[in-house]
Design a protein around this motif. Structure first.
Motif, PDB file in Angstrom:
ATOM      1  N   LEU A  93      38.358  38.958  19.169  1.00  0.00           N
ATOM      2  CA  LEU A  93      39.442  39.048  18.690  1.00  0.00           C
ATOM      3  C   LEU A  93      40.057  39.294  20.324  1.00  0.00           C
ATOM      4  N   PHE A 151      37.779  23.820  15.667  1.00  0.00           N
ATOM      5  CA  PHE A 151      37.887  23.812  14.048  1.00  0.00           C
ATOM      6  C   PHE A 151      36.561  23.857  13.444  1.00  0.00           C
ATOM      7  N   LEU A 174      35.443  27.521  13.531  1.00  0.00           N
ATOM      8  CA  LEU A 174      35.587  28.115  12.711  1.00  0.00           C
ATOM      9  C   LEU A 174      35.383  27.839  11.514  1.00  0.00           C
ATOM     10  N   LEU A 211      36.880  35.232   7.954  1.00  0.00           N
ATOM     11  CA  LEU A 211      37.753  34.847   8.752  1.00  0.00           C
ATOM     12  C   LEU A 211      38.503  35.701   9.948  1.00  0.00           C
ATOM     13  N   ALA A 226      38.327  32.452  12.103  1.00  0.00           N
ATOM     14  CA  ALA A 226      39.385  31.878  11.947  1.00  0.00           C
ATOM     15  C   ALA A 226      40.544  32.747  12.953  1.00  0.00           C
ATOM     16  N   GLY A 227      40.994  33.320  13.157  1.00  0.00           N
ATOM     17  CA  GLY A 227      41.603  34.658  13.569  1.00  0.00           C
ATOM     18  C   GLY A 227      41.269  34.213  14.525  1.00  0.00           C
ATOM     19  N   LEU A 274      42.481  30.290  15.726  1.00  0.00           N
ATOM     20  CA  LEU A 274      43.125  30.114  15.557  1.00  0.00           C
ATOM     21  C   LEU A 274      44.506  30.453  16.715  1.00  0.00           C
ATOM     22  N   TRP A 275      44.339  31.774  16.694  1.00  0.00           N
ATOM     23  CA  TRP A 275      44.686  32.456  18.109  1.00  0.00           C
ATOM     24  C   TRP A 275      44.796  31.807  19.246  1.00  0.00           C
ATOM     25  N   PHE A 326      43.927  28.938  20.302  1.00  0.00           N
ATOM     26  CA  PHE A 326      44.278  27.681  20.434  1.00  0.00           C
ATOM     27  C   PHE A 326      45.763  27.338  20.029  1.00  0.00           C
ATOM     28  N   GLN A 327      46.556  28.369  19.810  1.00  0.00           N
ATOM     29  CA  GLN A 327      47.790  28.265  19.435  1.00  0.00           C
ATOM     30  C   GLN A 327      48.505  28.836  20.822  1.00  0.00           C
ATOM     31  N   TRP A 384      49.591  24.873  22.532  1.00  0.00           N
ATOM     32  CA  TRP A 384      50.311  24.542  21.067  1.00  0.00           C
ATOM     33  C   TRP A 384      51.662  25.452  21.631  1.00  0.00           C
TER      34      TRP A 384
END
Lengths: 629, 553
Positions: free
Chosen positions: B355, B442, B445, B482, B485-486, B489-490, B492-493, B497
Motif C-alpha cells: 500500500l 482483479f 485481489l 481488504l 483490494a485497497g 484498486l488504488w 488501477f484507478q 482511469w
C-alpha cells in the motif's frame, strides 16, 4: 434434465453468453449490439415468465459437480423456489425495461458497448446470486455483483468523483464481506452443510447470535444500511440506468435477500438487531433525503430509507413484498430522474438542483403523471402496492407483539414505521412539488416527451407499482391472474393501523406545507469518515514501510556489511598477526637460531670435545643427584 | 504405464538445449532455441499429464540409479541415488515451471546483450528447478537447489537494472543462509537415519526376487531399535521416504524421538523442524526474512522477475510440503499456531507495504509476499481444504504474478519508468493493455471467477476449520483481502482511469503488440479457467494431499 431445469440453466447462462458476445462486438455495429442485448434481456424475461407460470410455487433443484476435496464434494447447486422466483422476476422485468431505456439514453455514449457488456455480466451475476444454493457460490456471486456495482459507479473513468465513489463502494463492501465470509464459514460449521436448503433448525438449533450478527453486518454493507450506508449516495456518479437497476432495484436488495433466506433460522434477537439497523437507516435516510438538492442523491437516500424498511421486515414475507414493490417504483423514479437531468442538461460540471429544475423547466403531463405515480408508490398511498406491503409489515409486528417477549421492540419498530411514513410523505411531496409545480417569475422552458424508448419503460415500471396487479379492491389483496406466492403469507393488520397510517400521511402533508419554502443554505462539505480512514491507512502503510521495513532492511544490511568489515579486520590480523608476528616471528627466530647455532658447528674438533665433556659431566651429575635419596 | 524415463527427459532437455545454444554459431537463434527446448519440455510434461494416474498411491514414473556408494568405516556405509519420482504436487508445479519458463523466454526479446549466455542460464535454471521438483533423494534436491542460485545470481547481476550488484549479492547471501540451515539438518538426518531397504540388502534380508515387503521393513526397524544391526552393515542414505519415518532413526542419536536431548528447552527434532522451516521460509519468503525479494525483483529484468516470482518462491513452499513437514510430523502439528501467526503477519505486513509503494514493480513484489502468506496459512491448517488451497494458491500466484510482472515489463520497455504517479488514464490510449491489467489486478485481489479467489478462499476455509489454533489468526489474515483490494484498486484507478496523462513529454501510448498480448491474455485465460473450473487443478493434487495428510496425522 427436465424442461424446467433446462429453462433454469438458460436463465443462468444466457446473460453471461451475451456479455461475452458483447465484449467482442465490433465498435462499428453498436446499434445491433444494443438490439442484441435487449433481445437477450427479453429472452430472460420470457424464460422467467414461463417458469413462473408453471412452477411459481415449486422448487427446482439443479446441481453439477464442481470440486472434490478430501472426500467431500462442493457442487454447483442451484435452487429455484418461490422467493428466488420473486427476486428473479423483479430482476428480469427491471433489466429488460432498463435496457430498452439505456439503448436510447446512452446513444451518444462512446462506450455504450462496454455498458451493455457489463450490464449483461451484472445480470448474470445477480441471477447466480439469487439462484445459489451453495454457500460458497453465494459468496462468489455476492462479490461479483459488488464488482458490477464498482464498474458502473466508475463507468465514466475520467470523472475523479466517480473514481473515488467507486473505490469507496468497493472497499466498504469488501470490509463487510470479510464479516460475511467468516459468518458463512461458521454457518457451514454450525449446520454441518454448505447448502442453504439443507439447513434445518431441528437438529442444530438456530444460528447462534455471534454468527447471526456477522451475517447481518455482512449484509448491511451491500444494502447500504447503517453503519455502512455512506457509499450509496456517492454511487450515483454512475449512469442513471445502471443506478436504476443496481442501486435501486436489485443489488442493494441482495442483503435483504440473505435475510430472507435465513429468516427462519435466525434467533429473534438477531432478527431484531436487523430490524433496529433497518429502523435507524429508515429514519436517517429519510431525514437526509429531506435536505438533498441533487435529485439522484435524494433518491439514493430514499433508497437507504426504503431498504431500511425491508430490513425492519427482518426477512419475512412482507420484506420480500416490499422489496418487489420498491424495485418498480424506485427504478421508475431513477429513469425519470435520468430523463429530467438529460432534458435540463445537468451534468457533473454543471449540476442542477431540484429547485432550479422546477423553476426553469416544465415537463409534459405524461412524464409528470408517471413520476407522480412512482412517488405515490414511494409514499405507500392507497392504490399502490406499497400500501399493502407496509400493511403486511405492520401486521407482522402486531402479531409478534402478542407472542414475543420483546413486545417493546416491535412497538418501537411500529413507531419508526410511522415516523418513516411521515418523512417519506414529506420529502416525496417536497421533491415532487418543487420539480413540477414551482412558481417562477421567468418563463419556463418547455420540454417534449422525448423518445418512446425512454418513456415507455419508465411508464411500464411506474405502472408496476400500482395496485391493479393484485386485485380490484384497492384496500385488500385479492387473487388475480398475477399473484406472487408470498401473498399467502401476508396478513392484515388491525384497523388501528389504518388510523396510524392516515395520521402519518396527514402529518407528512402538514410538515411539507409548513416547510414548503425553506431557506436552503449551501450544503456543507461533510468530512467523510471514510476518506479519513482510507487516508489514515495509506499514511500508516507509509509509516510502517519507512520505520519498520526500512529499519529492518538496513539493520540486516549493516549485519552483512559488518561481516565485510570483520573480514577486513581478519585480513589485517592475518597480515600483522599471523603473517607478521607468527610467520615473520618464526622466520626471525629460525634465522637467529641458525645464526647462533651455526657458530657451534664450526668444524673445530677441540670445541666438539669440550662440548662432549660438558654434556657427559652434566649427565653424570644428574645421575648422582637421582641416586642420592 | 509408460516405459520411457520421462522425468529425466524433462530434466535433461533444457540442459542439452542450453549446451546446443552455446555451441550454435549465431546468437540470433538463441531465443528460438530456448523456446524450442522449453516447448519440447512442455510436450514431455503433457505426456506426463496424460499418463499420470491421480488415484495411484505413492510416486510415479520413478527412476533410480546409484550415484555414490562409500563406506564410512565405523559409521556404516553411505549410498546416494539419482532418484526421481513424481506425484501430484510435483506434477502441478513442474507444469507451472515449464509454462512460466516458456513465457519468460518468449518475453525476453528486449535482451540484446550476450543473449547466448542469458538463454543458456535460463535453461540451466529451468533444469535445476525441475530437478528440485522431481528429486526423491534429499542430496539430489539439495544439489539442484543450490545449483539454481548461480544462474539466478548471474541473471540478476548481469542483465539487471542500476542496483543489480547489490540486489544479486543480497539474494545470494540470503538464500545461502537458508541453504545452510537446510544443509545442517540434512547432514544431521543423514547420519542419524538409516535406509531400511539398503540396510536390509546389506543384511541379506532380501528375498530371491529382490522384493522388500512391509515385513522386512518392520524386521529391519525392530533390529535397529534393539541395536542388533552391526555398525558396518548400517546403510545411510538421503532417500526422502527413509527420512520420513522416525523409526529409521538410530536409538542413540539426538534426533531419535526418545533421545530426550534438549537445547534451550527445545528438543532436537523441534530444532530440526524449525531449522528446515526457516531454511525454506527464506525462499518463500516469510516476513521477516523477505527483504531480498523487493530488491531482487526490482533490479531483475522482466523475464527473470517473472521466473523469480512465479517459480522460485514456490520452491520454499514445496520444501515445506515435501521435506519439512513429513520429516517432523509431530513437531509440525505442534507448530501449527506459530505458522498461522507467521502467515497472518506475512499477509498483513506485505499488504501494508504494498500500500505504501509508489513503484509498481515493488508493489507487485510486496503483494507477492502477502499472497505467499496465504500458502503458509493453508499449510498450517493441516487439512485437505487448507492444503489444496495452498497448492492452488501457489499455482495461481505463479500465473498472476507472472502476468503482473509482464505488465510492469510492458510499461518499462516503453517508458523506462515504473512510478505509479507518472501514469494516468492509460485506458484511453492502451485499451488492450488496460484490459489485461484489469483482469490481472482483479484476479489478484481475489475476485471470484479468477484463480486468486479459489486459492485464498480455500486457504482461509482450511484455516478456519483446522481447529489447531484459535480463530483470531485466520480472522486477522482475512483482512488481507481488504488491504489487497485497497492497493490494487488504488493503483488501477490511478494508472488506468482518470484523465490521460504521461509523465514524460515525449512518451506515447502504444498498445500491446501481438507478442505481449498473446502472453498476457493466455495467462489471464488460464487464471479464469482455473477460477471457474478449479477441479482441473484439484484433481491432480487430491491424491497427494490425502496421502500426506493421512501420514502426518
Amino acid at each position: 434434465m427436465t424442461s424446467a431445469q433446462g429453462l433454469l440453466l438458460t436463465l443462468l447462462i444466457c446473460p453471461w453468453v451475451s456479455a461475452l458476445v458483447l465484449a467482442f462486438w465490433p465498435q462499428k455495429f453498436s446499434l445491433f449490439a444494443r438490439i442484441f442485448s435487449i433481445a437477450s434481456g427479453c429472452l430472460c424475461l420470457l424464460v422467467w415468465s414461463r417458469l413462473f407460470a408453471e412452477h411459481g410455487n415449486d422448487t427446482i433443484p439443479l446441481s453439477y459437480d464442481w470440486i472434490g476435496m478430501g472426500g467431500q464434494s462442493i457442487s454447483l447447486s442451484w435452487l429455484w423456489n418461490s422467493q428466488a422466483a420473486t427476486m428473479l422476476g423483479l430482476l428480469a422485468m427491471v433489466q429488460a425495461a432498463v435496457q430498452v431505456y439505456a439503448s436510447h439514453y446512452l446513444r451518444q455514449e462512446p462506450h455504450v458497448l462496454r455498458f451493455f457488456a457489463f450490464f449483461q455480466g451484472f445480470v448474470g451475476a445477480m441471477t447466480g446470486l439469487i439462484l445459489s444454493n451453495g454457500l460458497w457460490m453465494f459468496y462468489g456471486f455476492w462479490e461479483l455483483v459488488g464488482l458490477g456495482s464498482y464498474l458502473f459507479i466508475g463507468f465514466w473513468t475520467e470523472k475523479p468523483k466517480a473514481l473515488l465513489a467507486a473505490r469507496k463502494a468497493f472497499l466498504i463492501n469488501r470490509l463487510a464481506d470479510i464479516a460475511l465470509l467468516i459468518g458463512l464459514i461458521a454457518l457451514a460449521q454450525h449446520f454441518q452443510t454448505t447448502q442453504f436448503d439443507a439447513m434445518k433448525i431441528g437438529l442444530h438449533g438456530p444460528i447462534p447470535w455471534g454468527i447471526g450478527c456477522l451475517l447481518v453486518i455482512g449484509a448491511a454493507a451491500k444494502s447500504a444500511q447503517f453503519p455502512f450506508s455512506a457509499w450509496l449516495p456517492d454511487a450515483m456518479e454512475g449512469p442513471s440506468p445502471a443506478s436504476a437497476l443496481i442501486h435501486a432495484a436489485t443489488m442493494v436488495t441482495a442483503g435483504v435477500y440473505l435475510g430472507i433466506k435465513l429468516h427462519a433460522l435466525q434467533m429473534e434477537e438477531v432478527r431484531l438487531m436487523m430490524g433496529a439497523l433497518g429502523g435507524i437507516s429508515l429514519l436517517w435516510g429519510g431525514y437526509q433525503a429531506l435536505k438533498q438538492e441533487d435529485l439522484k442523491r435524494m433518491l439514493a437516500y430514499s433508497t437507504i430509507s426504503q431498504l431500511g424498511l425491508m430490513w425492519m421486515g427482518m426477512g419475512g414475507a412482507a420484506s420480500l413484498y416490499h422489496l418487489w414493490v420498491h424495485g418498480f417504483f424506485k427504478s421508475a423514479l431513477f429513469l425519470s430522474a435520468g430523463m429530467l437531468l438529460h432534458h435540463t442538461q445537468s451534468d457533473a460540471k454543471n449540476p442542477i438542483g431540484i429547485t432550479e429544475i422546477g423553476k426553469k423547466h416544465t415537463f409534459p403531463p405524461l412524464l409528470v403523471a408517471w413520476h407522480g405515480m412512482a412517488s405515490l408508490g414511494l409514499i405507500g398511498f392507497p392504490f399502490s402496492q406499497a400500501f399493502y406491503s407496509k400493511e403486511g409489515l405492520a401486521a407482522e409486528w402486531f402479531m409478534a407483539m402478542d407472542h414475543s417477549a420483546y413486545a417493546w421492540a416491535y412497538l418501537a419498530l411500529l413507531t419508526a414505521l410511522g415516523l418513516g411514513i411521515i418523512l417519506s410523505t414529506w420529502y416525496t411531496l417536497s421533491q415532487f412539488m418543487r420539480l413540477f409545480f414551482s412558481a417562477s417569475d421567468h418563463p419556463k422552458q418547455r420540454h417534449s416527451l422525448g423518445a418512446a424508448q425512454e418513456y415507455l419503460p419508465l411508464g411500464l415500471l411506474a405502472m408496476g407499482s400500482l395496485w391493479i396487479w393484485t386485485g380490484i379492491d384497492p384496500f385488500h389483496l385479492g387473487k388475480t391472474w398475477f399473484s406472487l406466492p408470498l401473498f399467502a403469507e401476508l396478513n392484515s393488520p388491525p384497523l388501528l393501523w389504518m388510523g396510524i397510517n392516515g395520521l402519518a400521511w396527514c402529518l407528512g402533508l402538514l410538515a411539507w406545507w409548513f416547510r414548503r419554502n425553506p431557506s436552503r443554505s449551501e450544503q456543507k462539505v461533510q468530512i467523510s469518515l471514510w476518506e479519513a480512514a482510507f487516508h489514515w491507512h495509506s499514511q500508516a502503510a507509509r509509516n510502517l514501510h519507512q520505520r519498520i521495513e526500512k529499519t529492518w532492511d538496513r539493520s540486516l544490511d549493516v549485519l552483512g556489511k559488518s561481516q565485510v568489515v570483520l573480514a577486513h579486520i581478519f585480513a589485517k590480523l592475518d597480515q600483522w598477526g599471523i603473517d607478521g608476528l607468527l610467520v615473520g616471528g618464526s622466520q626471525a627466530l629460525a634465522k637467529g637460531l641458525s645464526k647462533n647455532l651455526s657458530t657451534w658447528q664450526n668444524g673445530r674438533v677441540k670445541h666438539y670435545w669440550w662440548g662432549l665433556i660438558l654434556c657427559l659431566s652434566l649427565s653424570i651429575f644428574y645421575y648422582l643427584m637421582r641416586i642420592q635419596p | 504405464m509408460i516405459e520411457m524415463p520421462l522425468l529425466s527427459y524433462t530434466f535433461l532437455i533444457p540442459l542439452l538445449g542450453g549446451l546446443l545454444l552455446l555451441l550454435w554459431p549465431s546468437a540470433q537463434a538463441a531465443r528460438r532455441l530456448g523456446l524450442l527446448s522449453t516447448g519440447l519440455q512442455i510436450g514431455v510434461l503433457l505426456m506426463l499429464f496424460m499418463h499420470f494416474n491421480p488415484e495411484a498411491k505413492g510416486l510415479q514414473f520413478t527412476e533410480q540409479k546409484e550415484w555414490m556408494h562409500f563406506s564410512l568405516g565405523n559409521l556404516g556405509q553411505f549410498v546416494v541415488h539419482y532418484a526421481l519420482g513424481l506425484d501430484g504436487l510435483s506434477l502441478v508445479l513442474a507444469a507451472l515451471t515449464g509454462l512460466i519458463f516458456f513465457l519468460a523466454i518468449w518475453h525476453s526479446g528486449h535482451i540484446v546483450r550476450s543473449e547466448k549466455s542469458y538463454y543458456a542460464l535460463m535453461l540451466l535454471m529451468n533444469a535445476a528447478i525441475m530437478g528440485c521438483f522431481f528429486a526423491r533423494d534429499l542430496l539430489l534436491f539439495y544439489v539442484c537447489f543450490e545449483f539454481m542460485l548461480l544462474p539466478m545470481y548471474f541473471l540478476i547481476g548481469l542483465w539487471g537494472g542500476a542496483g543489480r550488484n547489490y540486489a544479486s549479492i543480497k539474494f545470494l547471501i540470503y538464500t545461502l543462509i537458508g541453504s545452510l540451515l537446510i544443509l545442517v539438518v540434512m547432514l544431521m538426518m543423514g547420519i542419524s537415519y538409516i535406509d531400511p531397504y539398503e540396510t536390509g540388502k546389506a543384511m541379506g534380508l532380501l528375498t530371491g526376487d529382490g522384493s522388500f515387503g512391509l515385513e522386512s521393513l518392520h524386521l529391519v526397524q525392530q533390529a535397529l531399535a534393539n541395536g542388533q544391526i552391526p555398525k558396518n552393515t548400517l546403510v545411510h542414505s538421503f532417500d526422502i521416504q527413509a527420512l520420513s519415518d522416525a523409526k529409521n532413526c538410530q536409538t542413540q542419536q539426538l534426533l531419535h524421538p526418545q533421545s530426550g536431548w534438549e537445547l534451550g528447552g527445545i528438543s532436537a527434532r523441534a530444532w530440526g523442524f524449525w531449522l528446515l522451516f526457516f531454511g525454506f521460509a527464506i525462499k518463500v519468503p516469510v516476513v521477516p526474512f523477505h527483504t531480498w525479494l523487493p530488491d531482487a525483483h526490482v533490479e531483475a529484468s522482466t523475464g527473470v522477475s517473472v521466473v523469480l516470482a512465479a517459480v522460485l518462491l514456490k520452491l520454499g513452499a514445496y520444501g515445506w510440503m515435501r521435506f519439512c513437514l513429513p520429516f517432523f510430523p509431530q513437531e509440525a502439528i505442534a507448530a501449527a499456531e506459530p505458522m498461522a501467526i507467521l502467515a497472518s503477519i506475512c499477509i498483513i505486513y506485505g499488504a501494508y507495504n504494498a500500500l505504501a509503494m509508489q513503484d509498481l514493480k515493488k508493489l507487485v513484489a510486496y503483494s507477492s509476499i502477502s499472497h505467499m502468506g496465504f500458502v503458509l496459512l493453508g499449510i498450517s491448517a493441516f487439512n485437505a481444504q487448507g492444503w489444496q488451497g495452498a497448492i492452488f494458491q501457489m499455482v495461481s500466484h505463479g500465473i498472476l504474478s507472472a502476468a503482473l510482472f509482464l505488465l510492469v515489463g510492458v510499461l518499462y520497455d516503453r517508458y523506462q519508468d515504473r512510478s505509479i504517479p507518472h501514469f494516468s488514464g492509460l485506458n484511453q490510449g492502451m485499451p488492450w493493455f488496460s484490459l489485461a491489467a484489469g483482469l490481472s489486478f482483479f484476479a489478484s485481489l481475489g475476485m471470484p471467477g479468477f484463480s486468486g479467489f479459489i486459492g485464498e478462499f480455500f486457504s482461509l476455509l482450511g484455516a478456519f476449520q483446522s481447529g489447531l489454533y484459535p480463530m483470531q489468526w485466520p480472522i486477522i489474515a482475512s483482512f488481507g483481502l481488504l488491504l489487497g483490494a485497497g492497493y490494487f484498486l488504488w493503483t488501477f484507478q490511478k494508472m488506468f482511469w482518470g484523465k490521460p496523462y504521461l509523465f514524460g513529454a515525449d512518451w506515447k501510448m502504444n498498445d500491446l503488440n501481438t507478442q505481449e498480448a498473446l502472453g498476457l491474455f493466455s495467462l489471464c485465460l488460464i487464471s479464469i479457467l482455473l477460477g471457474i473450473l478449479p477441479n482441473t487443478l484439484f484433481q491432480w493434487t487430491e491424491g497427494f494431499v490425502g496421502q500426506i495428510l493421512a501420514y502426518i496425522k
